[in-house]
Design a protein around this motif. Sequence first.
Motif, PDB file in Angstrom:
ATOM      1  N   SER A  18     -15.348  28.013  41.023  1.00 46.28           N
ATOM      2  CA  SER A  18     -15.558  26.603  41.383  1.00 46.28           C
ATOM      3  C   SER A  18     -14.822  26.349  42.690  1.00 46.28           C
ATOM      4  O   SER A  18     -13.864  27.062  43.023  1.00 46.28           O
ATOM      5  CB  SER A  18     -15.046  25.665  40.288  1.00 46.28           C
ATOM      6  OG  SER A  18     -13.660  25.867  40.048  1.00 46.28           O
ATOM      7  N   LEU A  19     -15.249  25.346  43.425  1.00 46.08           N
ATOM      8  CA  LEU A  19     -14.680  25.097  44.747  1.00 46.08           C
ATOM      9  C   LEU A  19     -13.221  24.658  44.646  1.00 46.08           C
ATOM     10  O   LEU A  19     -12.875  23.794  43.830  1.00 46.08           O
ATOM     11  CB  LEU A  19     -15.495  24.023  45.474  1.00 46.08           C
ATOM     12  CG  LEU A  19     -16.942  24.395  45.800  1.00 46.08           C
ATOM     13  CD1 LEU A  19     -17.656  23.225  46.468  1.00 46.08           C
ATOM     14  CD2 LEU A  19     -17.010  25.626  46.701  1.00 46.08           C
ATOM     15  N   PRO A  20     -12.337  25.232  45.466  1.00 48.33           N
ATOM     16  CA  PRO A  20     -10.927  24.824  45.446  1.00 48.33           C
ATOM     17  C   PRO A  20     -10.759  23.402  45.969  1.00 48.33           C
ATOM     18  O   PRO A  20     -11.564  22.913  46.757  1.00 48.33           O
ATOM     19  CB  PRO A  20     -10.255  25.842  46.374  1.00 48.33           C
ATOM     20  CG  PRO A  20     -11.350  26.331  47.272  1.00 48.33           C
ATOM     21  CD  PRO A  20     -12.599  26.295  46.453  1.00 48.33           C
ATOM     22  N   LYS A  21      -9.689  22.756  45.530  1.00 49.07           N
ATOM     23  CA  LYS A  21      -9.428  21.376  45.933  1.00 49.07           C
ATOM     24  C   LYS A  21      -8.434  21.324  47.078  1.00 49.07           C
ATOM     25  O   LYS A  21      -7.618  22.226  47.270  1.00 49.07           O
ATOM     26  CB  LYS A  21      -8.912  20.567  44.744  1.00 49.07           C
ATOM     27  CG  LYS A  21      -9.922  20.419  43.611  1.00 49.07           C
ATOM     28  CD  LYS A  21      -9.368  19.554  42.491  1.00 49.07           C
ATOM     29  CE  LYS A  21     -10.406  19.376  41.374  1.00 49.07           C
ATOM     30  NZ  LYS A  21      -9.883  18.529  40.263  1.00 49.07           N
ATOM     31  N   ILE A  22      -8.498  20.236  47.831  1.00 50.83           N
ATOM     32  CA  ILE A  22      -7.558  19.991  48.922  1.00 50.83           C
ATOM     33  C   ILE A  22      -6.384  19.193  48.370  1.00 50.83           C
ATOM     34  O   ILE A  22      -6.565  18.242  47.598  1.00 50.83           O
ATOM     35  CB  ILE A  22      -8.233  19.212  50.074  1.00 50.83           C
ATOM     36  CG1 ILE A  22      -9.452  19.985  50.608  1.00 50.83           C
ATOM     37  CG2 ILE A  22      -7.240  18.944  51.196  1.00 50.83           C
ATOM     38  CD1 ILE A  22      -9.134  21.253  51.330  1.00 50.83           C
ATOM     39  N   SER A  23      -5.176  19.561  48.755  1.00 50.03           N
ATOM     40  CA  SER A  23      -3.978  18.857  48.276  1.00 50.03           C
ATOM     41  C   SER A  23      -4.005  17.394  48.697  1.00 50.03           C
ATOM     42  O   SER A  23      -4.506  17.044  49.769  1.00 50.03           O
ATOM     43  CB  SER A  23      -2.719  19.527  48.832  1.00 50.03           C
ATOM     44  OG  SER A  23      -2.660  20.890  48.465  1.00 50.03           O
TER      45      SER A  23
ATOM     46  N   PHE B  85      -3.529  21.175  55.597  1.00 47.33           N
ATOM     47  CA  PHE B  85      -4.898  20.717  55.351  1.00 47.33           C
ATOM     48  C   PHE B  85      -5.900  21.679  55.980  1.00 47.33           C
ATOM     49  O   PHE B  85      -6.901  22.044  55.352  1.00 47.33           O
ATOM     50  CB  PHE B  85      -5.086  19.311  55.928  1.00 47.33           C
ATOM     51  CG  PHE B  85      -6.503  18.805  55.861  1.00 47.33           C
ATOM     52  CD1 PHE B  85      -6.959  18.102  54.754  1.00 47.33           C
ATOM     53  CD2 PHE B  85      -7.398  19.032  56.913  1.00 47.33           C
ATOM     54  CE1 PHE B  85      -8.269  17.646  54.684  1.00 47.33           C
ATOM     55  CE2 PHE B  85      -8.701  18.575  56.853  1.00 47.33           C
ATOM     56  CZ  PHE B  85      -9.136  17.879  55.729  1.00 47.33           C
ATOM     57  N   ALA B  86      -5.639  22.097  57.225  1.00 50.47           N
ATOM     58  CA  ALA B  86      -6.566  22.984  57.932  1.00 50.47           C
ATOM     59  C   ALA B  86      -6.682  24.335  57.228  1.00 50.47           C
ATOM     60  O   ALA B  86      -7.771  24.917  57.153  1.00 50.47           O
ATOM     61  CB  ALA B  86      -6.110  23.172  59.373  1.00 50.47           C
ATOM     62  N   ASP B  87      -5.577  24.851  56.710  1.00 51.47           N
ATOM     63  CA  ASP B  87      -5.604  26.104  55.955  1.00 51.47           C
ATOM     64  C   ASP B  87      -6.445  25.956  54.684  1.00 51.47           C
ATOM     65  O   ASP B  87      -7.258  26.830  54.347  1.00 51.47           O
ATOM     66  CB  ASP B  87      -4.184  26.534  55.575  1.00 51.47           C
ATOM     67  CG  ASP B  87      -3.529  27.374  56.659  1.00 51.47           C
ATOM     68  OD1 ASP B  87      -4.254  28.060  57.400  1.00 51.47           O
ATOM     69  OD2 ASP B  87      -2.289  27.345  56.763  1.00 51.47           O
ATOM     70  N   GLU B  88      -6.235  24.853  53.965  1.00 52.01           N
ATOM     71  CA  GLU B  88      -6.973  24.628  52.721  1.00 52.01           C
ATOM     72  C   GLU B  88      -8.449  24.361  52.991  1.00 52.01           C
ATOM     73  O   GLU B  88      -9.307  24.719  52.174  1.00 52.01           O
ATOM     74  CB  GLU B  88      -6.344  23.463  51.950  1.00 52.01           C
ATOM     75  CG  GLU B  88      -4.948  23.773  51.435  1.00 52.01           C
ATOM     76  CD  GLU B  88      -4.326  22.607  50.679  1.00 52.01           C
ATOM     77  OE1 GLU B  88      -4.891  21.487  50.737  1.00 52.01           O
ATOM     78  OE2 GLU B  88      -3.286  22.806  50.035  1.00 52.01           O
ATOM     79  N   LEU B  89      -8.757  23.749  54.134  1.00 52.02           N
ATOM     80  CA  LEU B  89     -10.151  23.535  54.494  1.00 52.02           C
ATOM     81  C   LEU B  89     -10.856  24.869  54.733  1.00 52.02           C
ATOM     82  O   LEU B  89     -12.020  25.038  54.354  1.00 52.02           O
ATOM     83  CB  LEU B  89     -10.250  22.640  55.728  1.00 52.02           C
ATOM     84  CG  LEU B  89     -11.648  22.145  56.090  1.00 52.02           C
ATOM     85  CD1 LEU B  89     -11.584  20.735  56.687  1.00 52.02           C
ATOM     86  CD2 LEU B  89     -12.344  23.070  57.078  1.00 52.02           C
ATOM     87  N   VAL B  90     -10.162  25.843  55.361  1.00 48.59           N
ATOM     88  CA  VAL B  90     -10.734  27.169  55.565  1.00 48.59           C
ATOM     89  C   VAL B  90     -11.024  27.826  54.216  1.00 48.59           C
ATOM     90  O   VAL B  90     -12.089  28.431  54.021  1.00 48.59           O
ATOM     91  CB  VAL B  90      -9.778  28.049  56.401  1.00 48.59           C
ATOM     92  CG1 VAL B  90     -10.221  29.518  56.365  1.00 48.59           C
ATOM     93  CG2 VAL B  90      -9.725  27.561  57.836  1.00 48.59           C
ATOM     94  N   GLU B  91     -10.101  27.704  53.268  1.00 51.70           N
ATOM     95  CA  GLU B  91     -10.313  28.285  51.940  1.00 51.70           C
ATOM     96  C   GLU B  91     -11.500  27.632  51.240  1.00 51.70           C
ATOM     97  O   GLU B  91     -12.336  28.309  50.625  1.00 51.70           O
ATOM     98  CB  GLU B  91      -9.047  28.128  51.095  1.00 51.70           C
ATOM     99  CG  GLU B  91      -9.133  28.803  49.732  1.00 51.70           C
ATOM    100  CD  GLU B  91      -7.848  28.680  48.938  1.00 51.70           C
ATOM    101  OE1 GLU B  91      -7.768  29.252  47.835  1.00 51.70           O
ATOM    102  OE2 GLU B  91      -6.911  27.999  49.414  1.00 51.70           O
ATOM    103  N   LEU B  92     -11.588  26.306  51.337  1.00 50.91           N
ATOM    104  CA  LEU B  92     -12.701  25.578  50.737  1.00 50.91           C
ATOM    105  C   LEU B  92     -14.018  25.965  51.394  1.00 50.91           C
ATOM    106  O   LEU B  92     -15.022  26.227  50.714  1.00 50.91           O
ATOM    107  CB  LEU B  92     -12.461  24.070  50.877  1.00 50.91           C
ATOM    108  CG  LEU B  92     -13.643  23.141  50.536  1.00 50.91           C
ATOM    109  CD1 LEU B  92     -14.063  23.296  49.080  1.00 50.91           C
ATOM    110  CD2 LEU B  92     -13.282  21.684  50.843  1.00 50.91           C
ATOM    111  N   SER B  93     -14.038  26.008  52.714  1.00 50.75           N
ATOM    112  CA  SER B  93     -15.257  26.333  53.438  1.00 50.75           C
ATOM    113  C   SER B  93     -15.707  27.763  53.140  1.00 50.75           C
ATOM    114  O   SER B  93     -16.902  28.030  52.979  1.00 50.75           O
ATOM    115  CB  SER B  93     -15.038  26.156  54.945  1.00 50.75           C
ATOM    116  OG  SER B  93     -16.199  26.455  55.668  1.00 50.75           O
TER     117      SER B  93
END
Length: 269
Positions: free
Chosen positions: A89-94, A239-247
């Motif tokens: 499932s897609l990871p969430k952003i903090s 946020f930018a790191d987590e966005l890369v993981e989500l993307s």
Amino acid sequence: MLPLLRCVPRGLGTAVAGLPTVAPHPPVRPFGLLCVRAGSERRPGLLQPPGPCGCGCGCGALHTEGDKAFVEFLTDEIKEEKKIQKHKSLPKISGGWELEVNGTEAKLVWKVAGEKITVTFNINNSIPPTFDGEEEPSQGQKVEEQEPELTSTPNFVVEVSKSDGKKALVLDCHYPEDEIGQEEEAESDIFSIEEVSFQATGDSEWKDTNYTLNTDSLDWALYDHLMDFLVDRGVDNTFADELVELSTALEHQEYIAFLEDLQSFVKSQ
């Protein structure tokens, strides 16, 4: 992930280092040569109305040995991709970000203190090519061990609007290639702002008639204030790191879905 499918940039038609060159197709015969000679036995071909398929199912569709091999390959590829899939499932952003996904487009929304911050990105064409500088795998070394991990680094747009305002501040951001994976410089920004503009609140399209500020020649102090403005609203390196993981997770999910659709399409022909 089977290495040969995704290491080669999609749509690349010429040979890539380390891969065999595909021989060109023989020239197509002139149309006149496709006619049947007098007295010879007429055999069904592509110019004839399709009869029952060769596989014996009686559906009348075009089924070839190539299609069969293609489906078998896709079956194996889907299994491998699912095996290496990190996120089911897609990871969430903090933080308080709410995620909306529409196909390949994702939108993150955060409402705080009378402001609405919206971050939008699209995973299409978000994986940089990885064929440059690739080396041949050494003897006894598995190809999977040398294949670099695919990472999705999409451009993203940050829109900040006030609850009582008619304009939104829109910042077009991207990940510079030389900053990706540079963990040793913890203080540097892993993303940058390319353009800044005011747009009417709720407009889905960036209007070229509105003044747009390109940051290439921007005063460094003003640029730093814009970056601090984003950080204060939760758009920072974390946020930018987590966005890369989500993307990356979304891109892989869509890639598997594409393979499944392709497999179903070839089967149904």
